[in-house]
Design a protein around this motif. Sequence first.
Motif, PDB file in Angstrom:
ATOM      1  N   GLY A   1       0.558   5.815  -1.315  1.00 27.58           N
ATOM      2  CA  GLY A   1       0.963   4.625  -0.442  1.00 27.58           C
ATOM      3  C   GLY A   1       0.888   5.099   1.077  1.00 27.58           C
ATOM      4  O   GLY A   1       1.158   3.886   1.824  1.00 27.58           O
ATOM      5  N   GLY A   2       0.605   6.058   1.565  1.00 29.17           N
ATOM      6  CA  GLY A   2       0.856   6.641   2.669  1.00 29.17           C
ATOM      7  C   GLY A   2      -0.475   6.420   3.661  1.00 29.17           C
ATOM      8  O   GLY A   2      -1.356   5.411   3.101  1.00 29.17           O
ATOM      9  N   PRO A   3      -0.744   7.054   4.592  1.00 26.87           N
ATOM     10  CA  PRO A   3      -2.167   6.759   5.689  1.00 26.87           C
ATOM     11  C   PRO A   3      -3.230   6.613   4.624  1.00 26.87           C
ATOM     12  O   PRO A   3      -3.551   7.855   3.792  1.00 26.87           O
TER      13      PRO A   3
ATOM     14  N   GLU B   1      -4.152  -3.636  10.110  1.00 28.32           N
ATOM     15  CA  GLU B   1      -4.998  -4.543   9.394  1.00 28.32           C
ATOM     16  C   GLU B   1      -4.353  -4.907   8.214  1.00 28.32           C
ATOM     17  O   GLU B   1      -3.545  -4.085   7.504  1.00 28.32           O
ATOM     18  N   ILE B   2      -4.681  -5.981   7.324  1.00 29.19           N
ATOM     19  CA  ILE B   2      -4.512  -6.162   6.099  1.00 29.19           C
ATOM     20  C   ILE B   2      -5.701  -6.289   5.096  1.00 29.19           C
ATOM     21  O   ILE B   2      -6.816  -6.638   5.672  1.00 29.19           O
ATOM     22  N   LEU B   3      -5.664  -5.944   4.098  1.00 29.74           N
ATOM     23  CA  LEU B   3      -6.689  -6.217   3.051  1.00 29.74           C
ATOM     24  C   LEU B   3      -6.420  -7.107   2.001  1.00 29.74           C
ATOM     25  O   LEU B   3      -5.291  -7.278   1.519  1.00 29.74           O
ATOM     26  N   LEU B   4      -7.027  -8.321   2.090  1.00 32.11           N
ATOM     27  CA  LEU B   4      -6.698  -9.462   1.285  1.00 32.11           C
ATOM     28  C   LEU B   4      -7.904  -9.426   0.143  1.00 32.11           C
ATOM     29  O   LEU B   4      -8.930  -9.688   0.411  1.00 32.11           O
ATOM     30  N   VAL B   5      -7.304  -9.366  -1.241  1.00 39.22           N
ATOM     31  CA  VAL B   5      -8.145  -9.614  -2.160  1.00 39.22           C
ATOM     32  C   VAL B   5      -7.672 -10.666  -3.130  1.00 39.22           C
ATOM     33  O   VAL B   5      -6.753 -10.670  -3.782  1.00 39.22           O
ATOM     34  N   GLY B   6      -8.457 -11.648  -2.856  1.00 39.17           N
ATOM     35  CA  GLY B   6      -7.886 -12.878  -3.689  1.00 39.17           C
ATOM     36  C   GLY B   6      -6.647 -13.326  -3.227  1.00 39.17           C
ATOM     37  O   GLY B   6      -6.475 -13.519  -2.075  1.00 39.17           O
ATOM     38  N   SER B   7      -5.432 -13.483  -3.801  1.00 33.81           N
ATOM     39  CA  SER B   7      -4.270 -14.048  -3.453  1.00 33.81           C
ATOM     40  C   SER B   7      -3.479 -12.796  -3.124  1.00 33.81           C
ATOM     41  O   SER B   7      -2.005 -12.964  -2.978  1.00 33.81           O
TER      42      SER B   7
ATOM     43  N   ALA C   1       2.047   2.937   7.203  1.00 32.86           N
ATOM     44  CA  ALA C   1       1.942   3.961   8.067  1.00 32.86           C
ATOM     45  C   ALA C   1       0.992   3.399   9.280  1.00 32.86           C
ATOM     46  O   ALA C   1       1.201   4.158  10.425  1.00 32.86           O
ATOM     47  N   GLN C   2       0.434   2.251   9.331  1.00 30.92           N
ATOM     48  CA  GLN C   2      -0.566   1.954  10.341  1.00 30.92           C
ATOM     49  C   GLN C   2       0.624   1.352  11.533  1.00 30.92           C
ATOM     50  O   GLN C   2       0.100   1.351  12.766  1.00 30.92           O
TER      51      GLN C   2
END
Length: 367
Positions: free
Chosen positions: A41-43, A73-79, A86-87
Amino acid sequence: MRVLICPDKFAGTLSAPEVAEAVVEGWTGEDELISRPIADGGPGFIEVLAGSLGGRRIPVDTVDPLGRPVPGEILLVGSTAYVESAQACGLHLLTRQERDPNTTSSYGLGLLLLAAVEAGAAEVVVGLGGSATNDAGAGMLAALGAPPVDVAGYALPYGGAYLNAAAALGGAPRLRQVSLIAATDVDNPLTGLHGASKIFGPQKGASEEDVYRLDAALEQFAGVLERAFDLTDLEVAPGGGAAGGIGAALIALGGRVVSGIGLVSTAIGLEKELDAADLVITGEGSFDHQSLRGKVVAGIAGGARDRGLPCVVLCGRNETGFREAASAGVTETYSLTEHFDSEEIALREPARGLRELSARLASQWSR
């Protein structure tokens, strides 16, 4: 021979994809090389998932643990939106002199969560790891509209040390009923001998005195969260101590904890690749006792062991014993510091070192 290359990042020097690329470039045998860089779940959480899932990477302006502007940033995959704590909260964002979990804040993570909500996500997966904070998600909650307040109703300053004065939350989190998932391979509770402050506080700059102060502050804040969300036993919930206690805040918000490496492994089809491999190469920057407690290397080595496969670990430095590593499924370990006989060169030229070690492995293992 089919060689599966699935390293984690080398923190502070190379991302997981860069590590995998260096190993591929150095391999000299006529073998089939399968590159599957991985993260818990980290960098690197977003980068690795985006490489496998696709989706849309949405830039977000956020702040670091000291409140300074940083890109996220966020990664959007579908919903589903994926967020990397860490960002905004990462230890790598601070110099060694700036590390102080008494004052660092998870506020920037809250800004990333708000962006995910505004992007229309119905589910948000938060990757936890590598944080510089120890505020049990108090800063994150403040960004979401629920700052911790004292008995007089005044908002507390940012940082874990001030939570000893927390009496309530000054609002309700603005999450629009989004479901939350905390992706982490840390099962530590929020407080106590195995809690966030005691186990992870020192690497974030906490003195021995700070550790006791922070642990007491998180205990106080746990009571606030339990009253606010009608919970019990939040202090001892597995994973609550992840990322300086952000795990506990996400649990309080109704989130569930899942294995970070398990989630990423599923996304990149790692189990299928392990089934077809003849040799597995993994690694990370510092291979130590924590590596064998649910982190990437432990997960990869365990999967290889279960299939009777040899597993080689490449690392920046090696702080494990042979028996300890072997019991986890590791066949051989090679470190850059030993290869160069210099930590300075290992940090300055990690890609070169990995290419050279990869060529050495090819000469030993290639058929």
